[in-house]
Design an enzyme around this catalytic site. Structure first.
Site, short mmCIF file in Angstrom:
data_model
loop_
_atom_site.label_atom_id
_atom_site.label_comp_id
_atom_site.label_asym_id
_atom_site.label_seq_id
_atom_site.Cartn_x
_atom_site.Cartn_y
_atom_site.Cartn_z
N TYR A 28 0.27 9.86 -11.68
CA TYR A 28 -0.07 8.88 -10.64
C TYR A 28 -0.51 7.56 -11.28
O TYR A 28 0.02 6.49 -10.96
CB TYR A 28 -1.19 9.46 -9.76
CG TYR A 28 -1.87 8.43 -8.90
CD1 TYR A 28 -1.19 7.82 -7.85
CD2 TYR A 28 -3.19 8.06 -9.15
CE1 TYR A 28 -1.82 6.85 -7.08
CE2 TYR A 28 -3.82 7.10 -8.38
CZ TYR A 28 -3.13 6.50 -7.35
OH TYR A 28 -3.75 5.55 -6.60
N PHE A 78 0.82 -1.22 0.00
CA PHE A 78 0.00 0.00 0.00
C PHE A 78 0.86 1.27 0.00
O PHE A 78 0.32 2.37 -0.02
CB PHE A 78 -0.83 0.09 1.30
CG PHE A 78 -1.90 -0.93 1.47
CD1 PHE A 78 -3.10 -0.84 0.78
CD2 PHE A 78 -1.75 -1.98 2.38
CE1 PHE A 78 -4.11 -1.75 0.99
CE2 PHE A 78 -2.75 -2.90 2.59
CZ PHE A 78 -3.94 -2.79 1.89
N ASN A 119 8.97 6.95 -6.01
CA ASN A 119 8.42 6.13 -4.91
C ASN A 119 7.57 4.97 -5.44
O ASN A 119 7.75 3.82 -5.03
CB ASN A 119 7.59 6.99 -3.96
CG ASN A 119 7.23 6.23 -2.69
OD1 ASN A 119 8.08 5.55 -2.11
ND2 ASN A 119 6.00 6.31 -2.28
N ALA A 124 2.40 3.92 -1.16
CA ALA A 124 2.61 4.73 -2.36
C ALA A 124 2.04 6.12 -2.17
O ALA A 124 1.27 6.37 -1.26
CB ALA A 124 1.91 4.06 -3.54
N PHE A 172 -11.32 1.65 -7.31
CA PHE A 172 -11.96 2.86 -7.78
C PHE A 172 -11.83 3.85 -6.62
O PHE A 172 -10.71 4.03 -6.15
CB PHE A 172 -13.35 2.52 -8.34
CG PHE A 172 -13.18 1.97 -9.76
CD1 PHE A 172 -12.42 0.82 -9.99
CD2 PHE A 172 -13.66 2.65 -10.84
CE1 PHE A 172 -12.16 0.37 -11.29
CE2 PHE A 172 -13.42 2.20 -12.15
CZ PHE A 172 -12.67 1.07 -12.37
N LYS A 227 1.41 3.71 -11.30
CA LYS A 227 0.79 2.46 -10.83
C LYS A 227 0.80 1.42 -11.95
O LYS A 227 1.05 0.24 -11.71
CB LYS A 227 -0.65 2.73 -10.38
CG LYS A 227 -0.74 3.53 -9.08
CD LYS A 227 -0.38 2.65 -7.90
CE LYS A 227 -0.54 3.34 -6.58
NZ LYS A 227 -0.44 2.44 -5.43
N HIS A 241 -9.01 14.27 -0.84
CA HIS A 241 -10.09 13.44 -1.35
C HIS A 241 -11.47 14.02 -1.04
O HIS A 241 -11.67 14.65 -0.01
CB HIS A 241 -9.97 12.01 -0.80
CG HIS A 241 -8.80 11.30 -1.40
ND1 HIS A 241 -7.83 10.71 -0.66
CD2 HIS A 241 -8.44 11.13 -2.69
CE1 HIS A 241 -6.92 10.19 -1.47
NE2 HIS A 241 -7.27 10.44 -2.71
#
Ligand code: UDP
Length: 323
Positions: free
Chosen positions: A141, A73, A92, A75, A169, A145, A187
């Protein structure tokens, strides 16, 4: 299972750690606490303070703990920031993540489960999105990924390290103990909840001229515990692949604001602002493959219940993890 959770002090990592511990698994959290919180690490888990940029640190953690599975996780996750500082994201999310993949392969870890994203699809032509939709990210981003997903494909072919890439999502909601506490927060749902609490003067809507019914972006908000469940299923699964995780329902920015107003019973100011670079208009998942192959059974498909769980967590921890 013995499971090492890189990034277990963050939002989805801490909720997943709690979910796994509740089911009797042994967890070691490896985290540099760059954005995560020490208080978010469940007291039942071991904790190793370390950064994935340090190969020896992650190699030692894996040698000492001897996990059968690893979840990654750790990141950077902000679309907007990635469009200003792409190097931070590629360093990273790709280069440092490779230290983790290398340490897994070297130490014969069976499976790595990777937090990927709907941002790998860019501007999808087909909605809902299936995994065979072309992956053409429109922000750094999403590209970072996707690059690491590709690294994992080669580690599986060459070293036999099984992988599951879970393309989340929009993660949302909270457990009783753990929730979303980013600083700065970017967010949508936590920001709108902060506006409802009076901690922000208003909420800004980024773009009102998208090709959607109310002109604002549509996203598929998925409860963090449903994501947690998928990680365990992925660890138990003996194959490799990439899967979408979403509810299949789309909610516009405006409708999320209305949902927060109705769940909290609070009114607040809404401002209409320019588009944020790198935002696709609509992202909605087709998660048929995760259900079929992993046996995933999401429990929450009601946006009110998802927002309510996040609101309850904020009421219980008004200052997040800072006491
Ligand atoms: N958004 C917004 N105002 C905010 C934060 C986000 O209008 O203050 C919008 C954002 O442009 C996107 C949606 O809300 O269309 C979800 O954004 P978020 O950053 O939560 O998740 P993302 O989809 O980028 O992963």
């Amino acid at each position: 299972m013995r499971i090492l959770v890189a990034g277990g002090a963050g939002y989805i990592g801490s909720c997943t750690t709690e979910y796994l511990l509740d089911r009797g698994h042994e967890i070691c959290v490896f985290d540099a606490l760059l954005n995560g919180h020490r208080q978010a690490v469940d007291e039942r888990a071991q904790f190793v303070y370390g950064n994935l940029e340090d190969y020896n640190a992650i190699d030692k953690a894996i040698k000492d703990f001897k996990p059968e599975g690893v979840i990654h996780f750790a990141a950077f996750i902000e679309v907007g920031e990635s469009m200003k500082l792409p190097g931070k994201y590629f360093r990273n999310n790709v280069a440092n993540a490779m230290n983790l993949a290398e340490a897994c392969a070297t130490n014969a870890v069976r499976k790595i489960v990777f937090s990927s994203t709907a941002a790998t699809y860019g501007m999808p032509k087909n909605i809902p999105i299936r995994e065979d939709e072309p992956t053409i990210p429109i922000n750094a981003y999403g590209e970072s990924k996707l690059m690491f997903e590709k690294v994992l494909v080669w580690y599986e072919k060459i070293h036999g390290l099984q992988y599951t890439a879970l393309r989340y999502f929009n993660a949302a909601g909270a457990t009783e103990k753990h929730g979303e506490d980013h600083n700065p927060e970017t967010h949508l749902i936590p920001l709108v909840l902060q506006a409802a609490e009076g901690k922000r003067p208003h909420i800004s809507v980024f773009g009102t001229d998208y090709d959607t019914p109310d002109g604002t972006c549509i996203r598929d908000y998925i409860h963090v515990l449903d994501l947690a469940q998928a990680h365990l299923l992925a660890l138990e699964n003996q194959t490799s692949g990439a899967y979408n995780l979403g509810t299949g329902n789309g909610h516009s920015v405006k409708s999320i604001i209305d949902t927060v107003k109705s769940v909290t019973g609070k009114d607040f100011k809404v401002e209409y602002a320019d588009r944020r670079p790198g935002d696709p208009a609509r992202l909605i998942a087709d998660s048929t493959a995760a259900k079929k192959v992993l046996g995933w059974k999401p429990m929450y498909d009601d946006i009110n219940a998802i927002v309510e769980s996040a609101w309850k967590w904020r009421l219980k921890f008004p200052n997040g993890y800072q006491n």
